[in-house]
Design an enzyme around this catalytic site. Structure first.
Site, PDB file in Angstrom:
ATOM      1  N   ARG A  61      15.834  33.638  -4.724  1.00 18.45           N
ATOM      2  CA  ARG A  61      15.600  33.357  -6.547  1.00 18.45           C
ATOM      3  C   ARG A  61      14.208  32.818  -6.511  1.00 18.45           C
ATOM      4  NH1 ARG A  61      18.349  29.885 -10.360  1.00 18.45           N
ATOM      5  NH2 ARG A  61      17.736  30.826 -12.524  1.00 18.45           N
ATOM      6  N   HIS A  65      11.236  34.085  -8.755  1.00 18.41           N
ATOM      7  CA  HIS A  65      10.588  33.440  -9.689  1.00 18.41           C
ATOM      8  C   HIS A  65       9.026  32.876  -9.475  1.00 18.41           C
ATOM      9  CE1 HIS A  65      14.533  31.728 -11.710  1.00 18.41           C
ATOM     10  NE2 HIS A  65      14.597  32.968 -11.409  1.00 18.41           N
ATOM     11  N   ASN A  93      14.099  27.718 -13.809  1.00 16.26           N
ATOM     12  CA  ASN A  93      13.893  26.866 -12.623  1.00 16.26           C
ATOM     13  C   ASN A  93      14.551  25.683 -12.391  1.00 16.26           C
ATOM     14  OD1 ASN A  93      11.948  28.903 -11.459  1.00 16.26           O
ATOM     15  ND2 ASN A  93      10.311  28.037 -12.228  1.00 16.26           N
ATOM     16  N   HIS A 192      21.512  39.945  -6.396  1.00 13.53           N
ATOM     17  CA  HIS A 192      22.669  39.158  -7.035  1.00 13.53           C
ATOM     18  C   HIS A 192      24.034  39.343  -6.008  1.00 13.53           C
ATOM     19  CE1 HIS A 192      20.945  38.498 -11.096  1.00 13.53           C
ATOM     20  NE2 HIS A 192      20.245  37.893 -10.197  1.00 13.53           N
TER      21      HIS A 192
END
Ligand code: HEM
Length: 435
Positions: A61, A65, A93, A192
């Site tokens: 992740r 990001h 975040n 995911h």
């Protein structure tokens, strides 16, 4: 003639696009300069994942990001300062973790080969190695040669990382803005398959989907009832739930199976079934071999988004702080501050700076201009008051010009090396004034 001109223009566009996409990333970039780099990253990451199995999801992740804001430039790792709220403090975040492990890797690499390996490459390698830990071999190739950015703005992370409420067209647009396709969107959403979601990111689907106390009809009702036993109210923002029920620690293609059963956790997951093309890709990824091949390819594409290469950016010494270049002996005397500002159309072009830089400036006389032209980067207190004498200089004009009585030097673009820094701060900075 016309044909060859078109060919030239098409080639030029292709070259420019190529540069934006992949830059000069290549296999084993550190082969000569720090041959042990990739082994060191893998060793430390595997040691940490062996102790903490939630890390692969955190790095995956984090990398996503990072790449979605200013490209994969490790801007996500920079700490906020008194004058700047960084990406780390953005809403998406808040729940990203693993920063301490990245710092551990960086510290070790700085001991072995100081100033060589970028934090952006460490994040890309750590992601690959952490997710690959369960397979004991790398799952995809990571090209290296990224450099670190110097700007990290909370506002950009809040606006550019897609939220879980996005529908299909918003997701498609978000990925397209980073040069990624619908295919990449569906494949990378497969990330995911590992990790957890906090209740507050999906509880509206359970309790108040249309504002009438209802549940999202596109969510399997038995699964929704199960999720309500975990997330007891809309206010719950601490409870976490596995995104891929029963398989949340295994990196596999189970995400697509549960998606087909309408058990995707977020609206953004369910949205992948609302478009025929994307839904067909979901079906293709039910084949594990296909998923692993496609995921590897899309990760390479994600890892190349907007990268800084060559001499752009810097190699940070610590991943959480932008390096302020040390300017020779006078350092102790100089007060240096870094202020991050969003580039503005009004003042982003060198041409505009050059426009302000009249020939009188080059001859060394200070030049008067209205502050409105410079509002994007001067402290707010100076805006819109009256006319000040503000000398404006490009890098070239900055060399060797001595303008008496200048108290502050503002470098709009942070220089990447000491020599350039010394030129740009000029005698003002070296005399111990504010930079
Ligand atoms: C398509 C748009 C996406 C949206 C809207 C989205 C949204 C989210 C949200 C809301 C969470 C839960 C965070 C939390 O509760 O702490 C999450 C978790 C996660 N996301 Fe995404 N995501 C997207 C795409 C991706 C991509 C492309 C990847 C990587 C390839 C990814 C990897 C992950 C991982 C691994 C987690 C679990 C993190 C953990 O357990 O700490 N996501 N995502």
């Amino acid at each position: 003639m016309k044909g060859s001109l078109s060919f030239f223009l098409i080639s030029l566009v292709a070259i420019l696009l190529g540069t934006c996409r992949g830059g000069e990333l290549r296999k084993h970039f550190y082969e000569e300069t720090c041959p042990e780099a990739e082994d060191i990253v893998q060793k430390i990451i595997w040691e940490n994942v062996a102790l903490n199995s939630t890390l692969p999801a955190k790095f995956l992740r984090m990398h996503f990001h990072d790449c979605f804001v200013r490209g994969c430039d490790a801007s996500v790792l920079i700490d906020s300062t008194a004058s700047n709220s960084a990406e780390k403090d953005s809403i998406p975040n808040q729940t990203v973790g693993g920063f301490d492990v990245i710092e551990e890797v960086k510290t070790e690499l700085e001991k072995k080969c100081p100033g060589i390996v970028s934090c952006a490459d460490i994040v890309a390698l750590a992601t690959r190695d952490s997710v690959s830990f369960q397979f004991e071999k790398p799952l995809w190739e990571v090209l290296t040669g990224r450099r670190d950015g110097r700007i990290s703005l909370v506002s950009e992370a809040n606006s550019q990382i897609p939220p879980p409420s996005f529908n299909f067209s918003q997701l498609k647009q978000s990925f397209a803005s980073k040069g990624l396709t619908v295919h990449d969107l569906v494949v990378l959403s497969g990330g995911h398959t590992i990790g957890v979601g906090h209740c507050n990111f999906f509880s509206r689907r359970l309790y108040n989907f249309t504002g009438k106390g209802d549940a999202d009809p596109s969510l399997d009702s038995t699964y929704a009832a199960f999720l309500r036993t975990k997330c007891r109210s809309l206010a719950d923002n601490t409870t976490i739930v596995e995104m891929d029920p029963g398989s949340g620690m295994d990196f596999d293609n189970n995400y697509y199976k549960i998606l087909r059963q309408n058990k995707g956790m977020f609206q953004s997951d369910a949205a992948l079934l609302t478009d025929n093309g994307a839904s067909n890709i979901v079906d293709e990824l039910l084949d594990p071999a296909k998923f692993f091949t496609e995921f590897a390819q899309s990760m390479e594409r994600l890892g190349a988004v907007g990268v800084l290469t060559g001499t752009s950016g810097e190699i940070r010494k610590k991943c959480n702080v932008v390096t302020i270049v040390i300017a020779g002996k006078a350092t102790e005397l100089i007060s240096q501050h870094v202020m991050m500002v969003k580039e503005s159309g009004k003042f982003s072009k060198t041409a505009e700076i050059a426009d302000c830089l009249t020939s009188s400036q080059i001859r060394g006389r200070s030049h008067s201009l209205t502050l409105r032209r410079m509002w994007t980067w001067l402290p707010k207190i100076w805006i819109m008051t009256k006319r000040y004498n503000v000398p404006v200089a490009t890098g070239v004009a900055g060399r060797g010009i001595d303008i008496p009585d200048v108290a502050h030097v503002i470098n709009y673009d942070m220089p990447g090396n000491i020599e350039m820094h010394t030129h740009l701060i000029g005698r003002t900075g070296r005399a111990g004034k504010l930079v």
